[in-house]
Design a protein around this motif. Structure first.
Motif, PDB file in Angstrom:
ATOM      1  N   LEU A  38      10.630  -9.387   0.740  1.00 50.85           N
ATOM      2  CA  LEU A  38       9.705  -8.895   1.767  1.00 50.85           C
ATOM      3  C   LEU A  38      10.425  -8.690   3.094  1.00 50.85           C
ATOM      4  O   LEU A  38      10.178  -7.705   3.799  1.00 50.85           O
ATOM      5  CB  LEU A  38       8.542  -9.872   1.930  1.00 50.85           C
ATOM      6  N   ILE A  39      11.322  -9.603   3.437  1.00 54.31           N
ATOM      7  CA  ILE A  39      12.094  -9.466   4.673  1.00 54.31           C
ATOM      8  C   ILE A  39      12.966  -8.213   4.618  1.00 54.31           C
ATOM      9  O   ILE A  39      13.048  -7.441   5.578  1.00 54.31           O
ATOM     10  CB  ILE A  39      12.960 -10.714   4.913  1.00 54.31           C
ATOM     11  N   ALA A  40      13.608  -7.998   3.464  1.00 51.53           N
ATOM     12  CA  ALA A  40      14.474  -6.829   3.313  1.00 51.53           C
ATOM     13  C   ALA A  40      13.672  -5.536   3.394  1.00 51.53           C
ATOM     14  O   ALA A  40      14.085  -4.572   4.044  1.00 51.53           O
ATOM     15  CB  ALA A  40      15.224  -6.909   1.983  1.00 51.53           C
ATOM     16  N   LEU A  41      12.521  -5.503   2.739  1.00 48.67           N
ATOM     17  CA  LEU A  41      11.672  -4.316   2.788  1.00 48.67           C
ATOM     18  C   LEU A  41      11.192  -4.040   4.210  1.00 48.67           C
ATOM     19  O   LEU A  41      11.226  -2.896   4.675  1.00 48.67           O
ATOM     20  CB  LEU A  41      10.463  -4.498   1.870  1.00 48.67           C
ATOM     21  N   GLN A  42      10.752  -5.093   4.911  1.00 48.92           N
ATOM     22  CA  GLN A  42      10.257  -4.903   6.267  1.00 48.92           C
ATOM     23  C   GLN A  42      11.345  -4.376   7.184  1.00 48.92           C
ATOM     24  O   GLN A  42      11.114  -3.480   8.008  1.00 48.92           O
ATOM     25  CB  GLN A  42       9.698  -6.226   6.816  1.00 48.92           C
ATOM     26  N   ARG A  43      12.540  -4.911   7.031  1.00 51.10           N
ATOM     27  CA  ARG A  43      13.657  -4.473   7.857  1.00 51.10           C
ATOM     28  C   ARG A  43      13.947  -2.990   7.632  1.00 51.10           C
ATOM     29  O   ARG A  43      14.156  -2.230   8.588  1.00 51.10           O
ATOM     30  CB  ARG A  43      14.895  -5.323   7.540  1.00 51.10           C
ATOM     31  N   ASP A  46      11.034  -0.810   9.067  1.00 47.99           N
ATOM     32  CA  ASP A  46      11.103  -0.737  10.531  1.00 47.99           C
ATOM     33  C   ASP A  46      12.189   0.240  10.978  1.00 47.99           C
ATOM     34  O   ASP A  46      12.008   0.999  11.940  1.00 47.99           O
ATOM     35  CB  ASP A  46      11.374  -2.126  11.125  1.00 47.99           C
ATOM     36  N   THR A  47      13.324   0.211  10.283  1.00 46.44           N
ATOM     37  CA  THR A  47      14.417   1.131  10.604  1.00 46.44           C
ATOM     38  C   THR A  47      14.024   2.575  10.330  1.00 46.44           C
ATOM     39  O   THR A  47      14.250   3.477  11.143  1.00 46.44           O
ATOM     40  CB  THR A  47      15.677   0.767   9.798  1.00 46.44           C
ATOM     41  N   LEU A  48      13.403   2.807   9.178  1.00 45.48           N
ATOM     42  CA  LEU A  48      13.007   4.158   8.788  1.00 45.48           C
ATOM     43  C   LEU A  48      11.968   4.743   9.742  1.00 45.48           C
ATOM     44  O   LEU A  48      11.972   5.945  10.018  1.00 45.48           O
ATOM     45  CB  LEU A  48      12.456   4.151   7.361  1.00 45.48           C
ATOM     46  N   ARG A  93       1.968  -7.025   6.068  1.00 49.68           N
ATOM     47  CA  ARG A  93       2.661  -6.213   7.065  1.00 49.68           C
ATOM     48  C   ARG A  93       3.513  -5.144   6.380  1.00 49.68           C
ATOM     49  O   ARG A  93       3.570  -4.000   6.843  1.00 49.68           O
ATOM     50  CB  ARG A  93       3.533  -7.102   7.957  1.00 49.68           C
ATOM     51  N   VAL A  94       4.178  -5.503   5.290  1.00 43.56           N
ATOM     52  CA  VAL A  94       4.965  -4.517   4.545  1.00 43.56           C
ATOM     53  C   VAL A  94       4.063  -3.379   4.063  1.00 43.56           C
ATOM     54  O   VAL A  94       4.388  -2.194   4.217  1.00 43.56           O
ATOM     55  CB  VAL A  94       5.678  -5.182   3.352  1.00 43.56           C
ATOM     56  N   MET A  95       2.911  -3.742   3.466  1.00 39.85           N
ATOM     57  CA  MET A  95       2.007  -2.717   2.938  1.00 39.85           C
ATOM     58  C   MET A  95       1.496  -1.813   4.058  1.00 39.85           C
ATOM     59  O   MET A  95       1.428  -0.585   3.907  1.00 39.85           O
ATOM     60  CB  MET A  95       0.835  -3.372   2.207  1.00 39.85           C
ATOM     61  N   GLN A  96       1.142  -2.398   5.191  1.00 39.57           N
ATOM     62  CA  GLN A  96       0.655  -1.593   6.320  1.00 39.57           C
ATOM     63  C   GLN A  96       1.767  -0.738   6.926  1.00 39.57           C
ATOM     64  O   GLN A  96       1.510   0.367   7.423  1.00 39.57           O
ATOM     65  CB  GLN A  96       0.048  -2.509   7.375  1.00 39.57           C
ATOM     66  N   SER A  97       2.996  -1.243   6.875  1.00 41.91           N
ATOM     67  CA  SER A  97       4.127  -0.458   7.386  1.00 41.91           C
ATOM     68  C   SER A  97       4.375   0.774   6.534  1.00 41.91           C
ATOM     69  O   SER A  97       4.798   1.822   7.044  1.00 41.91           O
ATOM     70  CB  SER A  97       5.389  -1.324   7.438  1.00 41.91           C
ATOM     71  N   ILE A  98       4.116   0.664   5.231  1.00 47.47           N
ATOM     72  CA  ILE A  98       4.236   1.829   4.346  1.00 47.47           C
ATOM     73  C   ILE A  98       3.222   2.891   4.740  1.00 47.47           C
ATOM     74  O   ILE A  98       3.541   4.081   4.862  1.00 47.47           O
ATOM     75  CB  ILE A  98       4.048   1.410   2.874  1.00 47.47           C
TER      76      ILE A  98
END
Length: 266
Positions: A38-43, A46-48, A93-98
């Motif tokens: 999850l940390i890797a995906l979020q990072r 956020d970069t993308l 947060r990951v899902m909402q970031s997508i």
């Protein structure tokens, strides 16, 4: 195509011509969403989000399955309510970031997508699966109702079908998932990569500005009442019309030629 690695290679990143491919790389664990994943995906997300050169993102899973949801062994090793609250906040947060990412996100699905893995599919803008793929929100089978996956699932398929999946834990096949609206396309397993590549090419062939206007508008208006949605969409469309790509696209159509889109970030 360039290749980079993140978080001890649990998440792989490749990019080519504005398309970024994120591959969950825990095949021996069916790509479960551990804390580190999850940390890797979020990072990466956020970069993308801040990269104007990115035009499309594909999320895939390595090995026989797309994603089996949360890492239950890791969860049982940390029997603390505060830990669980933070874990589910991170996943949400990951899902909402997508959803908030300014470009389309495609799920490339093979094998099974269960619990938070099914949530991941439901959170993507598009989802293409091999015909042998299967889907479930099966936490109920181990005494845990899939509450956070329910949020994404109930926004992709009808409430009664979503609740049936959530309360029964039953699997559905890819053709059923397509019929219910969880998937945007189903293809033969050996054609999955080609089908994803074709969809990526379609997106890359469109105006980058128009696609970004469109994704943001599409998700925002779904939360509004009808009159507000039309008012908002009209303003976005007027702003889109002022972009160079809209002028170029209309002139190209009228002139019977191919448009030449602006390429952000280049």
């Amino acid at each position: 195509m360039s290749l980079s690695h993140t978080m001890d290679d649990i998440l792989l990143r490749e990019e080519s011509d504005g398309a970024v491919y994120l591959t969950l790389n825990r095949p021996d664990k069916f790509n479960t969403l551990s804390q580190a994943m999850l940390i890797a995906l979020q990072r990466e997300l956020d970069t993308l989000a801040g990269d104007p050169a990115v035009r499309c993102v594909v999320i895939a899973g390595k090995g026989r399955g797309f994603c089996a949801g949360h890492d239950l062994r890791e969860m049982r090793a940390n029997p603390d309510k505060a830990y669980y609250q933070e874990l589910f906040r991170s996943c949400s947060r990951v899902m909402q970031s997508i959803v908030a990412l300014p470009v389309p996100v495609i799920a490339r699905v093979q094998g099974m997508a269960t619990a938070a893995g099914c949530q991941l599919v439901a959170s993507c803008d598009l989802a293409i699966a091999g015909r042998s793929a299967s889907f479930a929100v099966s936490g109920i089978n181990v005494g845990l109702f899939c509450s956070t996956p329910a949020v994404a699932l109930s926004r992709s398929i009808s409430p009664k079908r979503a609740f049936d999946m959530l309360v029964s834990g039953n699997f559905i096949d890819a053709d059923t998932a397509f019929d219910w609206g969880l998937l945007s396309a189903v293809t033969d397993d050996d054609n999955l990569d080609a089908a994803v590549a074709d969809k990526v090419d379609q997106i890359l062939g469109k105006s980058p500005a128009a696609v970004r206007f469109g994704k943001s508008m599409f998700h925002s208006q779904r939360q509004m009442v009808l009159a507000d949605a039309y008012d908002y969409a009209g303003n976005v469309m007027a702003e889109n019309m002022m972009s160079p790509d809209a002028g170029e696209g209309i002139d190209a159509f009228l002139g019977k030629r191919r448009p030449v889109w602006e390429q952000p970030g280049q």
